[in-house]
Write a protein that holds these residues in place. Sequence first.
Motif, PDB file in Angstrom:
ATOM      1  N   LEU A 283      48.257  -3.320 102.886  1.00 37.58           N
ATOM      2  CA  LEU A 283      48.575  -4.394 101.942  1.00 37.58           C
ATOM      3  C   LEU A 283      49.849  -5.133 102.347  1.00 37.58           C
ATOM      4  O   LEU A 283      49.931  -6.353 102.216  1.00 37.58           O
ATOM      5  CB  LEU A 283      48.707  -3.824 100.527  1.00 37.58           C
ATOM      6  N   ASN A 284      50.834  -4.416 102.864  1.00 33.69           N
ATOM      7  CA  ASN A 284      52.053  -5.085 103.318  1.00 33.69           C
ATOM      8  C   ASN A 284      51.770  -6.013 104.496  1.00 33.69           C
ATOM      9  O   ASN A 284      52.352  -7.102 104.605  1.00 33.69           O
ATOM     10  CB  ASN A 284      53.111  -4.054 103.702  1.00 33.69           C
ATOM     11  N   ALA A 285      50.873  -5.596 105.380  1.00 37.37           N
ATOM     12  CA  ALA A 285      50.497  -6.457 106.513  1.00 37.37           C
ATOM     13  C   ALA A 285      49.741  -7.689 106.029  1.00 37.37           C
ATOM     14  O   ALA A 285      49.965  -8.802 106.523  1.00 37.37           O
ATOM     15  CB  ALA A 285      49.652  -5.660 107.507  1.00 37.37           C
ATOM     16  N   LEU A 286      48.842  -7.497 105.062  1.00 37.41           N
ATOM     17  CA  LEU A 286      48.105  -8.625 104.499  1.00 37.41           C
ATOM     18  C   LEU A 286      49.045  -9.586 103.770  1.00 37.41           C
ATOM     19  O   LEU A 286      48.867 -10.805 103.814  1.00 37.41           O
ATOM     20  CB  LEU A 286      47.019  -8.127 103.547  1.00 37.41           C
ATOM     21  N   LYS A 287      50.057  -9.034 103.119  1.00 41.80           N
ATOM     22  CA  LYS A 287      51.033  -9.876 102.431  1.00 41.80           C
ATOM     23  C   LYS A 287      51.774 -10.766 103.424  1.00 41.80           C
ATOM     24  O   LYS A 287      52.010 -11.945 103.163  1.00 41.80           O
ATOM     25  CB  LYS A 287      52.021  -8.997 101.661  1.00 41.80           C
ATOM     26  N   GLN A 288      52.140 -10.193 104.553  1.00 36.83           N
ATOM     27  CA  GLN A 288      52.837 -10.976 105.569  1.00 36.83           C
ATOM     28  C   GLN A 288      51.949 -12.127 106.063  1.00 36.83           C
ATOM     29  O   GLN A 288      52.424 -13.253 106.255  1.00 36.83           O
ATOM     30  CB  GLN A 288      53.239 -10.077 106.735  1.00 36.83           C
ATOM     31  N   ARG A 289      50.663 -11.834 106.224  1.00 31.77           N
ATOM     32  CA  ARG A 289      49.730 -12.870 106.659  1.00 31.77           C
ATOM     33  C   ARG A 289      49.612 -13.968 105.610  1.00 31.77           C
ATOM     34  O   ARG A 289      49.640 -15.167 105.924  1.00 31.77           O
ATOM     35  CB  ARG A 289      48.352 -12.254 106.929  1.00 31.77           C
ATOM     36  N   LEU A 290      49.490 -13.563 104.323  1.00 27.35           N
ATOM     37  CA  LEU A 290      49.394 -14.544 103.242  1.00 27.35           C
ATOM     38  C   LEU A 290      50.651 -15.399 103.178  1.00 27.35           C
ATOM     39  O   LEU A 290      50.569 -16.634 103.013  1.00 27.35           O
ATOM     40  CB  LEU A 290      49.162 -13.832 101.907  1.00 27.35           C
ATOM     41  N   SER A 291      51.811 -14.776 103.313  1.00 29.17           N
ATOM     42  CA  SER A 291      53.068 -15.534 103.268  1.00 29.17           C
ATOM     43  C   SER A 291      53.119 -16.590 104.365  1.00 29.17           C
ATOM     44  O   SER A 291      53.600 -17.713 104.140  1.00 29.17           O
ATOM     45  CB  SER A 291      54.256 -14.573 103.403  1.00 29.17           C
ATOM     46  N   GLN A 292      52.622 -16.257 105.546  1.00 24.36           N
ATOM     47  CA  GLN A 292      52.593 -17.233 106.637  1.00 24.36           C
ATOM     48  C   GLN A 292      51.678 -18.404 106.301  1.00 24.36           C
ATOM     49  O   GLN A 292      52.030 -19.565 106.549  1.00 24.36           O
ATOM     50  CB  GLN A 292      52.140 -16.546 107.925  1.00 24.36           C
ATOM     51  N   LYS A 302      57.486 -24.046  97.961  1.00 26.21           N
ATOM     52  CA  LYS A 302      58.433 -22.966  98.236  1.00 26.21           C
ATOM     53  C   LYS A 302      57.737 -21.621  98.099  1.00 26.21           C
ATOM     54  O   LYS A 302      56.887 -21.439  97.228  1.00 26.21           O
ATOM     55  CB  LYS A 302      59.613 -23.042  97.259  1.00 26.21           C
ATOM     56  N   VAL A 303      58.102 -20.678  98.953  1.00 27.31           N
ATOM     57  CA  VAL A 303      57.584 -19.308  98.880  1.00 27.31           C
ATOM     58  C   VAL A 303      58.778 -18.369  98.734  1.00 27.31           C
ATOM     59  O   VAL A 303      59.713 -18.415  99.537  1.00 27.31           O
ATOM     60  CB  VAL A 303      56.785 -18.935 100.149  1.00 27.31           C
ATOM     61  N   LEU A 304      58.754 -17.546  97.687  1.00 25.66           N
ATOM     62  CA  LEU A 304      59.837 -16.596  97.480  1.00 25.66           C
ATOM     63  C   LEU A 304      59.623 -15.371  98.368  1.00 25.66           C
ATOM     64  O   LEU A 304      58.528 -14.827  98.422  1.00 25.66           O
ATOM     65  CB  LEU A 304      59.896 -16.161  96.017  1.00 25.66           C
ATOM     66  N   SER A 305      60.664 -14.956  99.039  1.00 26.75           N
ATOM     67  CA  SER A 305      60.573 -13.748  99.858  1.00 26.75           C
ATOM     68  C   SER A 305      60.980 -12.550  99.010  1.00 26.75           C
ATOM     69  O   SER A 305      61.888 -12.645  98.188  1.00 26.75           O
ATOM     70  CB  SER A 305      61.488 -13.852 101.078  1.00 26.75           C
ATOM     71  N   GLY A 306      60.303 -11.448  99.179  1.00 27.94           N
ATOM     72  CA  GLY A 306      60.635 -10.269  98.394  1.00 27.94           C
ATOM     73  C   GLY A 306      59.629  -9.162  98.630  1.00 27.94           C
ATOM     74  O   GLY A 306      58.722  -9.283  99.449  1.00 27.94           O
ATOM     75  N   GLU A 307      59.807  -8.075  97.881  1.00 21.73           N
ATOM     76  CA  GLU A 307      58.949  -6.911  98.027  1.00 21.73           C
ATOM     77  C   GLU A 307      57.898  -6.875  96.919  1.00 21.73           C
ATOM     78  O   GLU A 307      57.924  -7.676  95.992  1.00 21.73           O
ATOM     79  CB  GLU A 307      59.801  -5.635  97.988  1.00 21.73           C
ATOM     80  N   GLY A 308      56.964  -5.902  97.028  1.00 21.57           N
ATOM     81  CA  GLY A 308      55.916  -5.760  96.031  1.00 21.57           C
ATOM     82  C   GLY A 308      54.570  -6.198  96.569  1.00 21.57           C
ATOM     83  O   GLY A 308      54.476  -6.747  97.676  1.00 21.57           O
ATOM     84  N   ASN A 309      53.518  -5.977  95.786  1.00 21.52           N
ATOM     85  CA  ASN A 309      52.164  -6.341  96.227  1.00 21.52           C
ATOM     86  C   ASN A 309      51.758  -7.703  95.683  1.00 21.52           C
ATOM     87  O   ASN A 309      50.671  -7.892  95.153  1.00 21.52           O
ATOM     88  CB  ASN A 309      51.153  -5.269  95.798  1.00 21.52           C
ATOM     89  N   PHE A 310      52.655  -8.664  95.825  1.00 19.99           N
ATOM     90  CA  PHE A 310      52.399 -10.029  95.351  1.00 19.99           C
ATOM     91  C   PHE A 310      53.307 -10.996  96.088  1.00 19.99           C
ATOM     92  O   PHE A 310      54.323 -10.607  96.669  1.00 19.99           O
ATOM     93  CB  PHE A 310      52.637 -10.134  93.833  1.00 19.99           C
ATOM     94  N   VAL A 311      52.921 -12.261  96.040  1.00 19.65           N
ATOM     95  CA  VAL A 311      53.757 -13.342  96.560  1.00 19.65           C
ATOM     96  C   VAL A 311      53.849 -14.403  95.481  1.00 19.65           C
ATOM     97  O   VAL A 311      52.835 -14.783  94.888  1.00 19.65           O
ATOM     98  CB  VAL A 311      53.173 -13.959  97.852  1.00 19.65           C
ATOM     99  N   THR A 312      55.054 -14.882  95.214  1.00 19.28           N
ATOM    100  CA  THR A 312      55.268 -15.935  94.221  1.00 19.28           C
ATOM    101  C   THR A 312      55.666 -17.216  94.935  1.00 19.28           C
ATOM    102  O   THR A 312      56.513 -17.196  95.834  1.00 19.28           O
ATOM    103  CB  THR A 312      56.339 -15.512  93.208  1.00 19.28           C
ATOM    104  N   LEU A 313      55.045 -18.304  94.541  1.00 17.07           N
ATOM    105  CA  LEU A 313      55.242 -19.579  95.239  1.00 17.07           C
ATOM    106  C   LEU A 313      55.281 -20.734  94.260  1.00 17.07           C
ATOM    107  O   LEU A 313      54.827 -20.626  93.111  1.00 17.07           O
ATOM    108  CB  LEU A 313      54.092 -19.810  96.223  1.00 17.07           C
ATOM    109  N   GLN A 314      55.823 -21.839  94.727  1.00 13.89           N
ATOM    110  CA  GLN A 314      55.845 -23.072  93.945  1.00 13.89           C
ATOM    111  C   GLN A 314      54.935 -24.099  94.611  1.00 13.89           C
ATOM    112  O   GLN A 314      55.061 -24.368  95.809  1.00 13.89           O
ATOM    113  CB  GLN A 314      57.261 -23.628  93.844  1.00 13.89           C
ATOM    114  N   LEU A 315      54.006 -24.631  93.837  1.00 13.21           N
ATOM    115  CA  LEU A 315      53.087 -25.644  94.335  1.00 13.21           C
ATOM    116  C   LEU A 315      53.695 -27.037  94.203  1.00 13.21           C
ATOM    117  O   LEU A 315      54.511 -27.289  93.316  1.00 13.21           O
ATOM    118  CB  LEU A 315      51.781 -25.591  93.536  1.00 13.21           C
ATOM    119  N   HIS A 316      53.282 -27.938  95.053  1.00 15.06           N
ATOM    120  CA  HIS A 316      53.692 -29.335  94.888  1.00 15.06           C
ATOM    121  C   HIS A 316      53.039 -29.925  93.641  1.00 15.06           C
ATOM    122  O   HIS A 316      53.659 -30.706  92.913  1.00 15.06           O
ATOM    123  CB  HIS A 316      53.304 -30.160  96.123  1.00 15.06           C
TER     124      HIS A 316
END
Length: 368
Positions: A283-292, A302-316
């Motif tokens: 899951l951590n590897a998949l998260k890195q792929r999603l963040s990219q 904007k994409v917030l960097s951080g830990e956990g099994n989620f990614v938080t982002l801001q859409l245009h």
Amino acid sequence: MSNENNTTQATETAQFPSNVLPKNIDKLTAYSSAKSEKLTGTTWLNANESPYTRAYELSRTEFNRYPDPQPESVINAYSAYVGLSAKQVVMTRGADEGIELLVRTFCTPSQDSIALFAPTYGMYKVTADTHNVAINALSQEVLQQSDVSDIVAQIGDSKLVFICNPNNPTGAMVSTQKIAAIATQLQDKAIVVVDEAYIEFCPEQSAVSLINDFNNLVVLRTLSKAFALAGLRTGFTLASEALLAPFRKVLAPYPVASVVADIAAQALSTSNIVSMRRQVGILNALKQRLSQWLQQSAAVNKVLSGEGNFVTLQLHDKSAITRAYERGLVMRPFTLYGQDNWLRISIGSEQELSEVKAWLDSLTNDNQ
């Protein structure tokens, strides 16, 4: 009787006597969980659930006897897992019950307050509001950027200090050194509560190692995330034996169902812990792929960097969320920092994240 009269009667029946309902409950805004929103979809990435499932078998079929209030097999297994003694572990109905019991045990209604660092997990506020305990709402920026003396000064006389670590929904982390420094300055003044619901995704940053050094430190844990048992509602409150003594007084007589204890004990076996850690790596590897993907998307601001099994982002453009729903893709929208175009994406399976990639590509193609 007409339909209009029926409606009026139903409305009058639904009203509750205002002199019976406490004012704080009357004004309470309930926590809106991901599953409380009646949505339809085919790909669910809105509740930070694990995509993995495992079959468990029950060892008993008779349920006419009350269960062990604190099942020894589970307590021993979890204490071994975190490196504490069994007397430093209390099993609860999810980490949420731990939050509620801490407020109920240590805070006097209409007198005490809790401190939190917003944006953060909403149940700290809801629990305090429920028990008529005031809220000292500080910011994540204060926690992350200010020195410890300044943080402690702003905490003031709050009785409990909640630090979600990693923080939901931003993923931000506070070092164990900083947590230790805060606990040191708040000794005999307040209890520092570190909520580690997502710590298995960055276990080297756990504050559990500090428990034997501080009698005013609590760590909350859960089996809902990395252990893939969100449906079991199992959590743990970890602290010194002395701190947990009053906490145990307010526990329900039989808080843990027999079937829950049975499954939790199996989940904490050596082989299952090894399996959990392997899944976390994936899951951590998949998260890195999603963040990219998100960082490369023109639809993302904007994409917030951080830990956990989620990614938080801001859409245009937050209308992109509606486009996702139309594709059957369900993620968690948020209002953060006064803006309503934020989105949290849980890390699902490779197939589920491919649906996110297809959605992102569709947004980019439409703008070309």
